[in-house]
Design an enzyme around this catalytic site. Structure first.
Site, short mmCIF file in Angstrom:
data_model
loop_
_atom_site.label_atom_id
_atom_site.label_comp_id
_atom_site.label_asym_id
_atom_site.label_seq_id
_atom_site.Cartn_x
_atom_site.Cartn_y
_atom_site.Cartn_z
N ASP A 16 -17.01 -38.37 7.53
CA ASP A 16 -17.10 -37.73 6.57
C ASP A 16 -16.78 -36.18 7.16
OD1 ASP A 16 -17.25 -36.98 4.55
OD2 ASP A 16 -18.01 -38.54 3.68
N SER B 183 -15.34 -42.12 -3.18
CA SER B 183 -15.71 -41.27 -2.71
C SER B 183 -17.79 -41.53 -3.04
CB SER B 183 -15.92 -39.67 -2.15
OG SER B 183 -14.42 -39.79 -1.68
N HIS C 98 -19.41 -32.91 0.75
CA HIS C 98 -19.49 -34.54 0.90
C HIS C 98 -19.74 -35.26 1.15
CE1 HIS C 98 -16.26 -37.30 0.59
NE2 HIS C 98 -15.86 -37.35 -0.79
#
Length: 774
Positions: free
Chosen positions: A148, A557, A217
């Site tokens: 990520d 996600s 994220h």
């Protein structure tokens, strides 16, 4: 949806000016290529592999060592290098090379959710040992790796308070970098790596050379999968409660493979390569190619890395993509990957509109409006504010760029049509309205209404077309229409939920319609989880507030780490289970009902099909006790590759499992349906023919038990299970059966769905099926 990146234009311009000043003319002649060479030979050391890669480069360039960017030498063999097109073509012809492809740039597929999953899951006996499951090792020994954007280690979600020593099998490192030291790792965050090697980018964005998350994220997905329980979490007061991950006692290892401009395939492969060597138990990958770019399996960095990880016993969970609701958009569809779609939870964020006629209209959006609660602000429809100087391009009703007269909207709330195909993006519209002096905006958007986007301090809300008709009727009924937009409130126990998120990519897979994808669904809409706390964009922070340590984000996600957390718990209870067995437990115990006890629906209100949610919504509790599992042997994936169309010589390079591997003479894509998958997909079933599919189930429950099959099929299909009864004993753990599909007289060209369920009176082992006509 993908994460909204708040990059400063000046920084990007500075970066490109920097490149120009450096005179990097070579960038026009060469680019990064990935050279994939299959499995790493068992008798080769990492140094030997690196030397072989350099020799291969030297065969096409005298500057081979300088061109090498990264060597893959743990989980598989290959390298990335800066090459000309001619050099790449030359290397592709060399012996031992499986594929050579341009380095692709993939994108991120961007808490009540766990409580909601527990509420909707099937209740089971908590004493698992009585049903044959093994006693768990220390659950904190489970190691989750995440590919990520990195991690924000100071978050309370990653505290190691009360955790035992790091498992001795862990071989990873805590890489140091900009604002990140070895001290940032602990007994919870046990490893961190970063794969940016571009010093030119780092000159402008120094955070790219560090495992530290500068995006948010990666921190969000890591805390969703395995974050600690953190009381008092909220997004500036919204969604208040305890935030927690799915496997709170698991360890975390992060592999930063995504940067300001995306996720290079060469970095993704490096992350897989190191994670395999480091000793992770599973990998969570909320990244993927866009639907318009579907590389073949031997040119897809995620499919390649996942194949070798699964061969080492590592479960790989990936997001399905955010290109829905269009069909055949699902990505990460290789059968060795557990592919996750996104659904809503029973919480939404309401921001209502109060009109001057005392009527209230329900809206959806996250804003911290400081408008008066009384309807005192003039209300205008975008079309009525059209600029006289507008060129005619764009639509004033959609509030497109430069179509509105700022004098007509100043001090007013503006009603705008909004859809994903507009020339002007949603946030560009909002920025334009705000800069022109509007005091708020109401967006008409049937598709995206269920997802509450964040607008911070500017009052914005979304409504349906039906609600818009009411507002337009009011505007047309008076000379002085007025309204106000109320600040957002959290509404829990919302019904119906779950529902399929509009953005969630749909099946069938465009790569192989004989594997049913996505596999399963999980919460992915407005998920509260940890976030970075260093934000130089005040637009993201309400006035008078400090940056929040949590954020509400939507995307597949966010769904992916939910399933990773469930898989980690299953792994803790069943240390010897294969990735296929873990996937089977999750899929066959998934639920197809919402909190109204009705079938899960899509964003359009239609009953969801396996193309939308796969096997259904993940059930964390039931998945611990599946009864039966569909396991897959390593050779089975090789036969899949045969049926898919790969040659035996290519397959022999991909794996070291069996040297001199040969494909069956009758290999065909239709036989892919026989892969021992927990679901069944059949393509090209003719109206006069029939298809037979074989499956093998392994009993993981009580020793002496009988399972009976029931079939739920549409009237256009005859579906017969042979045998329809399976008896397991202490000595008989595996049994096979066949399913015969044939058309009835009402058969027509269509996608047909149903299920086969095996039950012993306690467990329900359900397999979805999808049949496509010729």
């Amino acid at each position: 949806m993908e994460l909204r990146h708040e990059m400063k234009i000046s920084a990007v311009l500075c970066f490109w000016c920097f490149l120009i000043m450096q005179g990097l003319s070579w960038a026009e002649e060469t680019q990064v290529y990935v050279v994939y060479m299959g499995a790493a030979p068992a008798d080769s050391s990492v140094d030997m592999l690196t030397e072989s890669h350099l020799q291969l480069l030297a065969s096409v360039s005298t500057r081979g060592k300088k061109k090498l960017i990264r060597s893959y030498r743990h989980g598989f063999s290959g390298f990335s290098a800066r090459l000309s097109k001619e050099q790449a073509v030359a290397i592709a012809q060399k012996p031992g090379v499986l594929s050579v492809f341009e380095d692709p740039i993939y994108q991120l597929h961007t808490t009540r959710s766990w409580d909601f999953l527990q509420q909707t899951s099937v209740e089971i006996d908590s004493n698992l040992d009585e049903d044959g499951a093994s006693s768990p090792r220390s659950i904190s020994d489970t190691i989750i790796g995440l590919l990520d954007t990195g991690i924000w280690p100071e978050s309370a979600s990653f505290s190691d308070q009360g955790m035992g020593s790091v498992p001795k099998r862990w071989k990873g490192v805590c890489m140091e970098g900009t604002n990140f030291s070895a001290a940032n790792c602990n007994k919870k965050l046990i490893g961190a790596r970063c794969y940016s090697s571009d010093e030119d980018i780092a000159a402008v964005f120094p955070g790219e050379l560090s495992p530290r998350d500068t995006n948010g994220h990666g921190t969000h997905t890591a805390s969703t999968a395995a974050g600690n329980s953190v009381a008092g979490a909220s997004y500036y007061g919204l969604a208040a409660g305890t935030a927690k991950g799915g496997s709170t006692s698991s360890r975390i290892a992060v592999y930063k493979v995504c940067f300001w401009d995306g996720c290079p395939g060469s970095a993704i492969l490096a992350g897989f390569d190191d994670a395999i060597a480091d000793g992770v138990d599973m990998l969570s990958v909320s990244i993927g190619a866009p639907a318009r770019y579907m590389p073949d399996f031997d040119k897809d960095p995620i499919a390649i890395g996942a194949f070798h990880a699964v061969a080492k016993g590592i479960t790989v969970v990936c997001s399905a993509g955010n290109d829905g609701p269009t069909s055949s958009t699902v990505t990460n569809a290789a059968p060795w990957i557990l592919t996750v779609a996104a659904t809503t939870i029973d919480r939404h964020f309401e921001s209502d509109i109060v009109q001057g006629n005392n009527k209230s209209i329900e809206g959806e959006g996250i804003n911290f409006s400081n408008l008066s609660k009384s309807p005192v602000y003039p209300l205008i429809y975008g079309e009525a504010a059209r600029s006289n100087s507008s060129s005619g391009e764009g639509f004033a009703s959609h509030c497109d760029y430069e179509t509105l007269d700022s004098k007509k909207i100043k001090g007013k709330i503006v009603l705008c049509i909004n859809n994903k195909n507009d020339d002007t993006s949603e946030y560009s519209k909002i920025d334009g309205l705000q800069s022109s002096g509007a005091v708020g905006a109401i967006l008409i958007d049937d598709l995206e209404k269920a997802v509450a986007n964040t607008y911070t301090s500017f009052p914005v809300t979304k409504i349906s077309s039906r609600s818009a008709d009411e507002i337009l009727s009011y505007i047309n009924s008076t000379k002085n229409p007025v309204a106000s937009i109320l600040p957002t409130i959290t509404v829990n126990k919302y019904r119906p939920a779950p529902a399929v998120a509009y953005f969630s990519s749909r099946g069938p897979s465009s790569q192989t319609s004989n594997i049913l994808k996505p596999d399963v669904a999980a919460p992915g809409v407005n998920i509260l989880a940890s976030w970075i706390q260093e934000d130089d964009s005040p637009d993201n922070v309400p006035p008078g507030q400090k940056p929040s340590g949590f954020n509400l984000v939507s995307g597949t996600s966010m769904a992916c780490p939910h399933v990773t957390g469930v898989a980690a718990t299953i792994k803790a209870w069943n240390q010897k289970w294969s990735p296929a067995a873990i996937r089977s437990a999750i899929m066959t115990t998934a639920t197809q009902l919402n909190n109204d006890k009705a079938p899960v629906t899509t964003d359009a209100g239609l009953t969801a099909t396996p193309y939308d949610i796969g096997a259904g919504e993940v059930s964390p509790t039931a998945a611990l006790q599946p009864g039966l599992v569909y396991d897959i042997e390593p050779d089975d994936y090789l036969f899949f590759l045969c049926n898919y169309g790969y040659s035996p010589s290519k397959i022999s390079l991909i794996t070291t499992i069996r040297q001199g591997f040969e494909c069956p003479a009758n290999s065909s894509k239709d036989l892919i349906s026989n892969l021992n998958y927990p679901s069944i997909a059949i393509s090209n079933l003719s109206g006069k023919g029939s298809r037979i599919v074989s499956r093998i189930v392994t009993n993981v429950g009580a020793e002496d038990v009988t399972y009976n099959a029931t079939v739920n099929s549409p009237p256009q299909l005859n579906v017969k299970v042979v045998p329809d009864k399976l008896h397991f004993t202490k000595y008989v753990k595996k049994l096979s059966y066949q399913v015969i599909f044939s058309a009835t007289n009402s058969y027509a060209k269509a996608d047909l769905f149903g299920s086969i369920t095996w039950s012993d009176g306690v467990h329900r082992v359900r397999s979805s099926f999808a049949v496509r006509s010729t």
